[in-house]
Design a protein around this motif. Structure first.
Motif, PDB file in Angstrom:
ATOM      1  N   ALA A  33       1.127  -1.270  -1.596  1.00 18.17           N
ATOM      2  CA  ALA A  33      -0.101  -1.162  -0.804  1.00 18.17           C
ATOM      3  C   ALA A  33      -1.330  -1.377  -1.681  1.00 18.17           C
TER       4      ALA A  33
ATOM      5  N   ARG B 264       0.795  -4.626  11.506  1.00 23.94           N
ATOM      6  CA  ARG B 264       1.968  -3.791  11.246  1.00 23.94           C
ATOM      7  C   ARG B 264       3.132  -4.229  12.120  1.00 23.94           C
TER       8      ARG B 264
ATOM      9  N   GLN C 270       2.084  -4.624   7.032  1.00 32.36           N
ATOM     10  CA  GLN C 270       2.772  -3.387   6.643  1.00 32.36           C
ATOM     11  C   GLN C 270       3.995  -3.229   7.539  1.00 32.36           C
TER      12      GLN C 270
END
Length: 529
Positions: A9, A185, A223
């Protein structure tokens, strides 16, 4: 392009340059790429970069119950401007989120753009068209004749929408904004960057956001919960193809939605039996939900919002009418049972989950039969405020998709309490008002217009307002009281508690007495015998 890299991240956050326009896919805790946003906040704290970014959030990023979302980046110097369909909200007693402090402190320009329009702006940016021409939002806070989406003085000084004439008609024009980074995501990424959503409660709009960024030469960061071998994802399950993805961040502990690590029923992997859903306890709120349910018709496609109306699906379960209407929510679920409280925005037992931008296209065009929504205020014109109230605006999240949904809905049933803070009880089949509320909700002028009663009348929309003490209809002459609850005094409890004169139907009738009894009401919405 090269195949995407798997990064931490923090490494992904390092890709975002100063001054970037960053679009974030999220709906409160649902689908929020919280690990990447947290890393972006950490990077700024350590290095002072990136500086002066603008963020786009078609629906809210984060909540007040454990998924910080936008609050990770709500820091002076880091965040320069924000455009969002909604914002984190919570109880009035709670400390406001950092983003609300920046907004109310006029530290950055902040805008509340109807969610569907903000998705449309991404689509226009992806196709390199100039912007969105729409009538959605006219005569509401989105209209420059009112606030023009501005949430503070800093935003009002930098308008983002204007009225234009096109083909002899007035339109609202939102110029397309070019995003340079997308943070989206998914559940799974394979080694080539293909993204699947098998554990998600909704897709939201990541494909549209990734297209807008990719077509304009930007960076797409995804993500995910897990990484899979190339070639193992079924092509029908891939929503975002790897050709649009630059970087993958694996965050195995990402929350499915607010206060929910993972529930397979939310993602449609298992179906819950109807007996597992709790029905509302008997009380005043249930009376209102039952009365709202009486407005439905067999076969209706019905949008549902937060508040009293969120319990209407459970009224139909209790009455043995589940499946007689099809529920839809803006996050994308079609059918099934919309969930409550922290999981609102998700559904279980859904028949389909579609991308939010397409759900909003359906709503904006008025293709559905009815919408069940709440109100904070109703004014003389029948206009409704749901988006901003009082000195603690974080109690409301902003409008989200409310403006998109109501602009052309054929029928709308608004529900809410007639006054705020009244002492109410059901006593022997009648409503007992033991203490009048301190705050009137039927006001001369709404503080914020989220729905225009004037446009509704002009367009011939069918508008009903259900409260605990009466039912009203919107007419071209004003609000008409058509029903009154047993135990209620028309003058003292209704007419005297509104800041403007209400009309009274000559055939004023009592609300159905069965609503005020604990037993099921024998709901009749038509359909096969």
């Amino acid at each position: 392009m090269a195949f995407p890299k798997v990064l931490t991240a923090d490494e992904a956050a390092a890709l975002i340059p100063d001054g970037a326009v960053v679009t974030v896919s999220s709906s409160s805790g649902l689908g929020c790429p919280d690990s990447v946003l947290a890393a972006l906040g950490r990077r700024f704290e350590a290095s002072g970069h990136p500086r002066a970014i603008t963020t786009l959030h078609p629906i809210a990023a984060g909540d007040m119950w454990g998924v910080k979302g936008i609050d990770h980046i709500a820091r002076p110097g880091l965040l320069a401007k924000v455009l969002a369909g909604s914002y984190p909200s919570g109880p009035s007693s709670a400390e406001p989120p950092a983003i609300w402090k920046m907004i109310t402190g006029n530290e950055i320009p902040a805008y509340n753009i109807p969610s569907g329009i903000l998705f449309d702006m991404h689509r226009e940016a992806a196709a390199k068209r100039p912007g969105v021409l729409t009538k959605i939002g006219m005569d509401t806070f989105a209209d420059p004749a009112r606030q023009g989406c501005a949430m503070n003085a800093a935003a009002a000084a930098l308008p983002i929408v204007r009225r234009v004439e096109f083909d002899g008609e007035d339109w609202l024009y939102f110029k397309a904004i070019i995003p340079e980074v997308a943070i989206i995501r998914a559940t799974t990424a394979d080694e080539r960057g293909n993204l699947s959503y098998e554990h998600e409660g909704g897709y939201l709009g990541p494909l549209d956001q990734a297209l807008a960024v990719r077509n304009n030469g930007g960076i797409v960061i995804a993500q995910v919960k897990r990484l899979a071998q190339s070639g193992t994802l079924k092509p029908q399950h891939v929503l975002v193809p790897g050709i649009l993805v630059d970087a993958i961040v694996v965050a195995p502990d990402q929350m499915q939605t607010t206060q929910t690590p993972y529930d397979p029923a939310i993602s449609g992997e298992v179906f819950r039996p109807l007996s597992s859903f709790e029905v509302p306890e008997f009380g005043v709120s249930k009376v209102m939900a039952r009365r709202v349910a009486q407005e439905l018709r067999y076969g209706d496609a019905v949008n549902i919002g937060f508040g009293i109306s969120a319990n209407v699906p459970r009224i139909l379960i209790e009455e043995g009418r589940h499946g007689d209407v099809t529920w839809m929510i803006e996050q994308g679920a079609v059918g099934g049972v919309p969930l409550l409280d922290f999981q609102f925005g998700c559904a279980t037992n859904a028949e389909a989950i579609v991308s939010s931008p397409y759900q909003f296209t359906y709503f904006q065009g008025g293709g559905f039969d009815a919408s069940l929504l709440s109100f904070l205020q109703i004014d003389r014109d029948g206009s409704v405020n749901v988006s901003r109230l009082g000195a603690r605006p974080h109690v409301t999240a902003g409008a989200g998709g409310f403006v998109d949904i109501t602009a052309r809905a054929r029928r709308i049933i608004f529900s809410g309490f007639f006054t705020a803070g009244a002492g109410l009880a059901i006593d022997n089949g009648a409503l007992s008002i033991t203490r009048e509320g301190k705050v009137r909700k039927l006001v001369e002028t709404a503080e914020h217009v989220s729905f225009s009663g004037r446009r509704a009348v002009a367009q011939g929309q069918d508008i009903t307002y259900v409260t605990e003490r009466c039912v009203m209809k919107l007419t071209d002459k004003g609000l008409l009281v058509t029903e009154i609850a047993p135990g209620v005094d028309l003058q003292r409890h209704v007419l005297d508690q509104a800041e403007f004169a209400l009309l009274v139907a000559p055939d004023l009738r009592l609300m159905d007495g069965a609503l005020f009894q604990e037993a099921p009401i024998g709901l009749d919405i038509g359909g096969p015998a």
